[in-house]
Design a protein around this motif. Structure first.
Motif, PDB file in Angstrom:
ATOM      1  N   HIS A 221       0.837  -1.208   0.000  1.00 54.61           N
ATOM      2  CA  HIS A 221       0.000   0.000   0.000  1.00 54.61           C
ATOM      3  C   HIS A 221       0.871   1.258   0.000  1.00 54.61           C
ATOM      4  CE1 HIS A 221      -3.433   2.582   0.749  1.00 54.61           C
ATOM      5  NE2 HIS A 221      -2.781   3.126   1.770  1.00 54.61           N
ATOM      6  N   LYS A 222       1.939   1.258   0.805  1.00 53.33           N
ATOM      7  CA  LYS A 222       2.819   2.420   0.896  1.00 53.33           C
ATOM      8  C   LYS A 222       3.545   2.686  -0.425  1.00 53.33           C
ATOM      9  CE  LYS A 222       3.835   2.441   5.868  1.00 53.33           C
ATOM     10  NZ  LYS A 222       3.565   3.874   6.084  1.00 53.33           N
ATOM     11  N   CYS A 223       3.699   1.636  -1.237  1.00 56.88           N
ATOM     12  CA  CYS A 223       4.412   1.777  -2.514  1.00 56.88           C
ATOM     13  C   CYS A 223       3.467   2.055  -3.677  1.00 56.88           C
ATOM     14  CB  CYS A 223       5.229   0.520  -2.795  1.00 56.88           C
ATOM     15  SG  CYS A 223       6.627   0.306  -1.686  1.00 56.88           S
ATOM     16  N   GLY A 224       2.173   2.222  -3.383  1.00 55.78           N
ATOM     17  CA  GLY A 224       1.237   2.613  -4.431  1.00 55.78           C
ATOM     18  C   GLY A 224       0.499   1.475  -5.102  1.00 55.78           C
ATOM     19  N   TYR A 225       0.567   0.265  -4.512  1.00 54.17           N
ATOM     20  CA  TYR A 225      -0.137  -0.879  -5.094  1.00 54.17           C
ATOM     21  C   TYR A 225      -1.427  -1.153  -4.330  1.00 54.17           C
ATOM     22  CZ  TYR A 225       4.092  -1.801  -7.778  1.00 54.17           C
ATOM     23  OH  TYR A 225       5.152  -1.685  -8.637  1.00 54.17           O
ATOM     24  N   ASN A 226      -2.502  -1.381  -5.066  1.00 50.03           N
ATOM     25  CA  ASN A 226      -3.796  -1.648  -4.430  1.00 50.03           C
ATOM     26  C   ASN A 226      -3.941  -3.093  -3.986  1.00 50.03           C
ATOM     27  OD1 ASN A 226      -4.745   1.004  -4.811  1.00 50.03           O
ATOM     28  ND2 ASN A 226      -5.301   0.546  -6.932  1.00 50.03           N
ATOM     29  N   GLY A 227      -3.197  -3.986  -4.613  1.00 52.41           N
ATOM     30  CA  GLY A 227      -3.313  -5.402  -4.277  1.00 52.41           C
ATOM     31  C   GLY A 227      -1.976  -6.032  -3.954  1.00 52.41           C
ATOM     32  N   LEU A 228      -1.982  -7.021  -3.058  1.00 54.02           N
ATOM     33  CA  LEU A 228      -0.765  -7.707  -2.645  1.00 54.02           C
ATOM     34  C   LEU A 228      -0.173  -8.529  -3.785  1.00 54.02           C
ATOM     35  CD1 LEU A 228       1.212  -8.407  -0.394  1.00 54.02           C
ATOM     36  CD2 LEU A 228      -0.356 -10.217   0.341  1.00 54.02           C
ATOM     37  N   ILE A 229      -1.027  -9.162  -4.575  1.00 54.24           N
ATOM     38  CA  ILE A 229      -0.542 -10.005  -5.669  1.00 54.24           C
ATOM     39  C   ILE A 229       0.192  -9.159  -6.710  1.00 54.24           C
ATOM     40  CG2 ILE A 229      -1.237 -11.484  -7.595  1.00 54.24           C
ATOM     41  CD1 ILE A 229      -3.517 -12.527  -5.883  1.00 54.24           C
ATOM     42  N   GLN A 230      -0.390  -8.005  -7.042  1.00 52.71           N
ATOM     43  CA  GLN A 230       0.244  -7.110  -8.017  1.00 52.71           C
ATOM     44  C   GLN A 230       1.604  -6.661  -7.527  1.00 52.71           C
ATOM     45  OE1 GLN A 230      -1.592  -3.259  -8.394  1.00 52.71           O
ATOM     46  NE2 GLN A 230      -0.937  -2.982 -10.525  1.00 52.71           N
ATOM     47  N   SER A 232       3.576  -8.170  -5.184  1.00 52.53           N
ATOM     48  CA  SER A 232       4.490  -9.313  -5.083  1.00 52.53           C
ATOM     49  C   SER A 232       5.029  -9.722  -6.446  1.00 52.53           C
ATOM     50  CB  SER A 232       3.775 -10.506  -4.421  1.00 52.53           C
ATOM     51  OG  SER A 232       3.403 -10.194  -3.099  1.00 52.53           O
ATOM     52  N   THR A 233       4.161  -9.668  -7.464  1.00 54.11           N
ATOM     53  CA  THR A 233       4.585 -10.012  -8.825  1.00 54.11           C
ATOM     54  C   THR A 233       5.636  -9.021  -9.325  1.00 54.11           C
ATOM     55  OG1 THR A 233       2.420 -10.986  -9.337  1.00 54.11           O
ATOM     56  CG2 THR A 233       3.820 -10.349 -11.200  1.00 54.11           C
ATOM     57  N   ALA A 234       5.389  -7.732  -9.089  1.00 54.84           N
ATOM     58  CA  ALA A 234       6.336  -6.693  -9.523  1.00 54.84           C
ATOM     59  C   ALA A 234       7.663  -6.820  -8.770  1.00 54.84           C
ATOM     60  CB  ALA A 234       5.735  -5.308  -9.301  1.00 54.84           C
ATOM     61  N   PHE A 235       7.585  -7.102  -7.483  1.00 59.00           N
ATOM     62  CA  PHE A 235       8.790  -7.220  -6.650  1.00 59.00           C
ATOM     63  C   PHE A 235       9.642  -8.401  -7.106  1.00 59.00           C
ATOM     64  CE2 PHE A 235      11.403  -8.308  -3.047  1.00 59.00           C
ATOM     65  CZ  PHE A 235      11.675  -7.102  -2.425  1.00 59.00           C
ATOM     66  N   LYS A 236       9.004  -9.545  -7.329  1.00 60.11           N
ATOM     67  CA  LYS A 236       9.739 -10.740  -7.744  1.00 60.11           C
ATOM     68  C   LYS A 236      10.375 -10.536  -9.116  1.00 60.11           C
ATOM     69  CE  LYS A 236       9.415 -15.763  -8.207  1.00 60.11           C
ATOM     70  NZ  LYS A 236       8.547 -16.954  -8.093  1.00 60.11           N
ATOM     71  N   LYS A 237       9.668  -9.865 -10.011  1.00 60.79           N
ATOM     72  CA  LYS A 237      10.211  -9.598 -11.346  1.00 60.79           C
ATOM     73  C   LYS A 237      11.417  -8.673 -11.254  1.00 60.79           C
ATOM     74  CE  LYS A 237       8.872  -8.061 -15.988  1.00 60.79           C
ATOM     75  NZ  LYS A 237       7.761  -7.558 -16.845  1.00 60.79           N
ATOM     76  N   PHE A 238      11.375  -7.717 -10.322  1.00 64.01           N
ATOM     77  CA  PHE A 238      12.453  -6.731 -10.196  1.00 64.01           C
ATOM     78  C   PHE A 238      13.666  -7.308  -9.472  1.00 64.01           C
ATOM     79  CE2 PHE A 238      14.614  -2.986  -8.468  1.00 64.01           C
ATOM     80  CZ  PHE A 238      14.589  -2.117  -9.544  1.00 64.01           C
ATOM     81  N   TYR A 239      13.435  -8.043  -8.361  1.00 61.28           N
ATOM     82  CA  TYR A 239      14.526  -8.534  -7.531  1.00 61.28           C
ATOM     83  C   TYR A 239      14.831 -10.025  -7.692  1.00 61.28           C
ATOM     84  CZ  TYR A 239      14.664  -4.111  -4.948  1.00 61.28           C
ATOM     85  OH  TYR A 239      14.803  -2.791  -4.595  1.00 61.28           O
ATOM     86  N   ARG A 241      13.120 -12.472  -6.415  1.00 60.04           N
ATOM     87  CA  ARG A 241      12.624 -13.235  -5.266  1.00 60.04           C
ATOM     88  C   ARG A 241      11.398 -12.538  -4.689  1.00 60.04           C
ATOM     89  NH1 ARG A 241      17.456 -12.759  -0.978  1.00 60.04           N
ATOM     90  NH2 ARG A 241      18.653 -13.277  -2.846  1.00 60.04           N
ATOM     91  N   PRO A 242      10.488 -13.286  -4.060  1.00 62.90           N
ATOM     92  CA  PRO A 242       9.284 -12.649  -3.514  1.00 62.90           C
ATOM     93  C   PRO A 242       9.606 -11.831  -2.269  1.00 62.90           C
ATOM     94  CG  PRO A 242       9.340 -14.972  -2.932  1.00 62.90           C
ATOM     95  CD  PRO A 242      10.478 -14.749  -3.892  1.00 62.90           C
TER      96      PRO A 242
END
Length: 250
Positions: A221-230, A232-239, A241-242
């Motif tokens: 939420h603090k990073c501007g995402y409305n959903g946890l899945i969205q 987590s998917t972006a984070f794993k793609k960037f880094y 790892r989940p």
């Protein structure tokens, strides 16, 4: 790697004093460490120098990775070289990593692993900055007026990435048409507006995870995402790892 907060120095036997720009940095390679400098005792100095062996450098940045290729090629030829032609101002992200290194209170093996991770992060940030400078130098078609507007767009995103404006909104804010903004932003900074926003959000997310005071849902939420899945998917793609693999809180 030299990070100059404030420093003036001269080579031994050289009376001419060299003053470095404040908050600037560069990366150098020398086949020999047989170099000495004189720092005048009356001149305040504040700097961080990180010296890497060739083995460690190539472990962090593999020879075949393509990152910093021109610099790496010169290293392999044994030629003294610098990443940038002159010292450049370091970014807030580089400043943040330097602060992490200074505040490191780990010991033993954990300290070594932590510092190696931070040094690799600095090298990757250098690559990102070098790429921006290289692309800018290869982009004579961008007018100085548009370049100032693009820098303004980047600055706006730097401070408003959580609730980032849309491409249409951003183009209106800087008085540059949407097509030109989209095309020339990538030329100047080596990434699209969308990907730049994602990178800012992901780096902010990593900072929040390191604090260990927020759950993954709160961080999303603090990073501007409305959903946890969205998120987590972006984070794993960037880094790669989940976020749950790094967070202390669920």
């Amino acid at each position: 790697m030299e990070f100059i907060f404030q420093c003036a120095r001269s080579g031994l036997g050289n009376q001419e004093k060299e003053t470095f720009p404040k908050n600037s940095h560069n990366v150098h390679f020398s086949p020999s460490l047989d170099q000495k400098f004189r720092i005048p005792e009356v001149s305040p100095s504040d700097m961080i120098v990180i010296i890497l062996s060739l083995d460690l450098y190539f472990r962090l940045i593999p020879k075949d990775s393509g990152l910093l290729k021109k610099f790496t090629d010169s290293i392999q030829l044994g030629k003294s070289c610098s990443l940038f032609d002159s010292y450049v101002t370091f970014t807030t992200w580089i400043q943040s990593v330097l602060n992490d290194i200074e505040k490191c209170n780990y010991v033993g093996e954990l300290k070594r692993l932590y510092l190696e991770n931070k040094i690799q992060e600095l090298l990757l940030l250098h690559f990102d900055l070098y790429q921006q400078y290289h692309l800018n130098s290869q982009s004579p078609k961008i007018s100085s007026e548009n370049f100032e507007k693009l820098k303004e767009a980047k600055s706006l995103l730097d401070t408003n990435f959580v609730n980032a404006p849309s491409l249409t909104e951003l183009s209106k804010m800087i008085y540059l048409n949407e097509y030109t903004l989209k095309k020339e932003f990538k030329i100047c900074f080596g990434t699209t507006v969308k990907q730049y926003i994602i990178s800012l959000r992901m780096k902010y997310a990593m900072d929040l995870i390191k604090e260990g005071e927020h759950s993954i849902t709160e961080i999303a939420h603090k990073c501007g995402y409305n959903g946890l899945i969205q998120f987590s998917t972006a984070f794993k793609k960037f880094y790669g790892r989940p976020p749950t693999s790094l967070s202390r809180l669920p």
